[in-house]
Design a protein around this motif. Structure first.
Motif, PDB file in Angstrom:
ATOM      1  N   ARG A  47       9.608  16.059 118.864  1.00 53.17           N
ATOM      2  CA  ARG A  47       8.796  15.159 119.699  1.00 53.17           C
ATOM      3  C   ARG A  47       9.656  14.023 120.261  1.00 53.17           C
ATOM      4  NH1 ARG A  47       4.729  16.138 116.047  1.00 53.17           N
ATOM      5  NH2 ARG A  47       5.185  14.292 114.814  1.00 53.17           N
ATOM      6  N   ASP A  50      11.854  15.425 122.930  1.00 54.57           N
ATOM      7  CA  ASP A  50      11.072  15.712 124.135  1.00 54.57           C
ATOM      8  C   ASP A  50      10.725  14.416 124.871  1.00 54.57           C
ATOM      9  OD1 ASP A  50       9.631  17.556 125.884  1.00 54.57           O
ATOM     10  OD2 ASP A  50       7.831  16.541 125.126  1.00 54.57           O
ATOM     11  N   GLU A  51      10.431  13.364 124.125  1.00 55.12           N
ATOM     12  CA  GLU A  51      10.146  12.065 124.738  1.00 55.12           C
ATOM     13  C   GLU A  51      11.382  11.556 125.499  1.00 55.12           C
ATOM     14  OE1 GLU A  51       9.454   7.651 122.985  1.00 55.12           O
ATOM     15  OE2 GLU A  51       8.152   9.207 122.152  1.00 55.12           O
ATOM     16  N   TYR A  53      13.727  13.423 126.698  1.00 46.40           N
ATOM     17  CA  TYR A  53      13.887  14.327 127.840  1.00 46.40           C
ATOM     18  C   TYR A  53      12.966  13.903 128.993  1.00 46.40           C
ATOM     19  CZ  TYR A  53      14.293  18.745 130.378  1.00 46.40           C
ATOM     20  OH  TYR A  53      14.533  19.693 131.347  1.00 46.40           O
ATOM     21  N   GLN A  54      11.720  13.548 128.666  1.00 46.95           N
ATOM     22  CA  GLN A  54      10.770  13.109 129.692  1.00 46.95           C
ATOM     23  C   GLN A  54      11.220  11.802 130.348  1.00 46.95           C
ATOM     24  OE1 GLN A  54       8.486  15.095 130.836  1.00 46.95           O
ATOM     25  NE2 GLN A  54       9.048  16.562 129.253  1.00 46.95           N
ATOM     26  N   LYS A  55      11.835  10.911 129.562  1.00 48.42           N
ATOM     27  CA  LYS A  55      12.371   9.668 130.132  1.00 48.42           C
ATOM     28  C   LYS A  55      13.488   9.990 131.125  1.00 48.42           C
ATOM     29  CE  LYS A  55      11.277   6.660 126.250  1.00 48.42           C
ATOM     30  NZ  LYS A  55      11.818   5.868 125.125  1.00 48.42           N
ATOM     31  N   LYS A  57      13.730  12.693 132.850  1.00 53.71           N
ATOM     32  CA  LYS A  57      13.066  13.262 134.033  1.00 53.71           C
ATOM     33  C   LYS A  57      12.533  12.146 134.937  1.00 53.71           C
ATOM     34  CE  LYS A  57      13.006  17.759 134.111  1.00 53.71           C
ATOM     35  NZ  LYS A  57      13.690  18.442 135.202  1.00 53.71           N
ATOM     36  N   PHE A  58      11.941  11.124 134.327  1.00 57.17           N
ATOM     37  CA  PHE A  58      11.422   9.993 135.088  1.00 57.17           C
ATOM     38  C   PHE A  58      12.560   9.267 135.809  1.00 57.17           C
ATOM     39  CE2 PHE A  58      10.105   5.490 135.318  1.00 57.17           C
ATOM     40  CZ  PHE A  58       9.003   5.638 136.135  1.00 57.17           C
ATOM     41  N   GLU A 169      18.510  19.255 125.814  1.00 52.80           N
ATOM     42  CA  GLU A 169      17.957  20.611 125.691  1.00 52.80           C
ATOM     43  C   GLU A 169      18.660  21.385 124.580  1.00 52.80           C
ATOM     44  OE1 GLU A 169      18.586  21.976 129.670  1.00 52.80           O
ATOM     45  OE2 GLU A 169      16.638  21.256 130.372  1.00 52.80           O
TER      46      GLU A 169
END
Length: 195
Positions: A47, A50-51, A53-55, A57-58, A169
């Motif tokens: 988690r 993934d958090e 990774y999302q940052k 992406k932003f 990843e």
């Protein structure tokens, strides 16, 4: 102690150079990584990754938008500089310059502009300022250099960000695979039932 300081300074320099993008650290030894405080379960670690990774992406989305703005801004600056150079040449003559002005979308008007040494430039936010042609040219050349430098910097930041994607990843895959192996080792009946 000095080696630790140097490496932390190098990391800080790297972070500043890449617009504050945090560097993803490659997990070399998953077993030791999972024993660190705060890494209670593989699900919790996944988690967190993934958090992160999302940052990334932003951040990528924001950088891509900046890149688009700069890519549209640079040709506009170049075109304006070209017009100023043409006006510079016409400044010494008495012949008026024939041009077309944009009145509305797809609506132009012909005009004869007498030689002048003043121009008005849009600065943004509905602000227009009058400059001498030489001052305007110097300002636009400076703006072009800055925009080009910023675009190059953005390209480097996007490349750095792609590296962080890849590292994150790979870390996620390594933690997931570690968890699968651990579960199979902890529960040998399920692995023997599959064979």
């Amino acid at each position: 102690m000095a080696a630790t300081t140097e490496s932390s300074d190098a990391g800080a320099g790297s972070k500043r150079r890449h617009l504050g993008i945090p560097e993803a650290v490659f997990v070399e030894d998953v077993e030791a990584f999972m024993k660190l405080p705060g890494n209670d379960t593989a699900d919790a670690v996944l988690r967190k990754l993934d958090e992160q990774y999302q940052k990334y992406k932003f951040m990528e989305l924001n950088l891509a938008q900046k890149k688009l703005r700069l890519r549209s801004q640079i040709p506009q600056i170049k075109q304006t500089l070209e017009i100023l150079r043409h006006m510079q040449k016409k400044k010494e003559t008495t012949d008026p310059m024939e041009t077309r002005f944009l009145l509305a979308d797809n609506l132009y008007c012909k005009a004869l502009v007498p030689p002048t040494d003043k121009v008005c430039l849009w600065l943004g936010a509905n602000v227009m300022l009058e400059y001498d042609i030489d001052e305007a040219q110097a300002l636009l050349e400076k703006n072009l250099a800055t925009a080009t430098r910023n675009l190059d910097s953005l390209e480097e930041d996007l490349d750095f960000l792609r590296d962080q994607f890849t590292t994150t990843e790979v870390n996620m895959a390594r933690v997931y695979n570690w968890d699968v192996k651990r579960r199979n080792k902890d529960n040998p009946l399920k692995s023997s039932e599959k064979s």
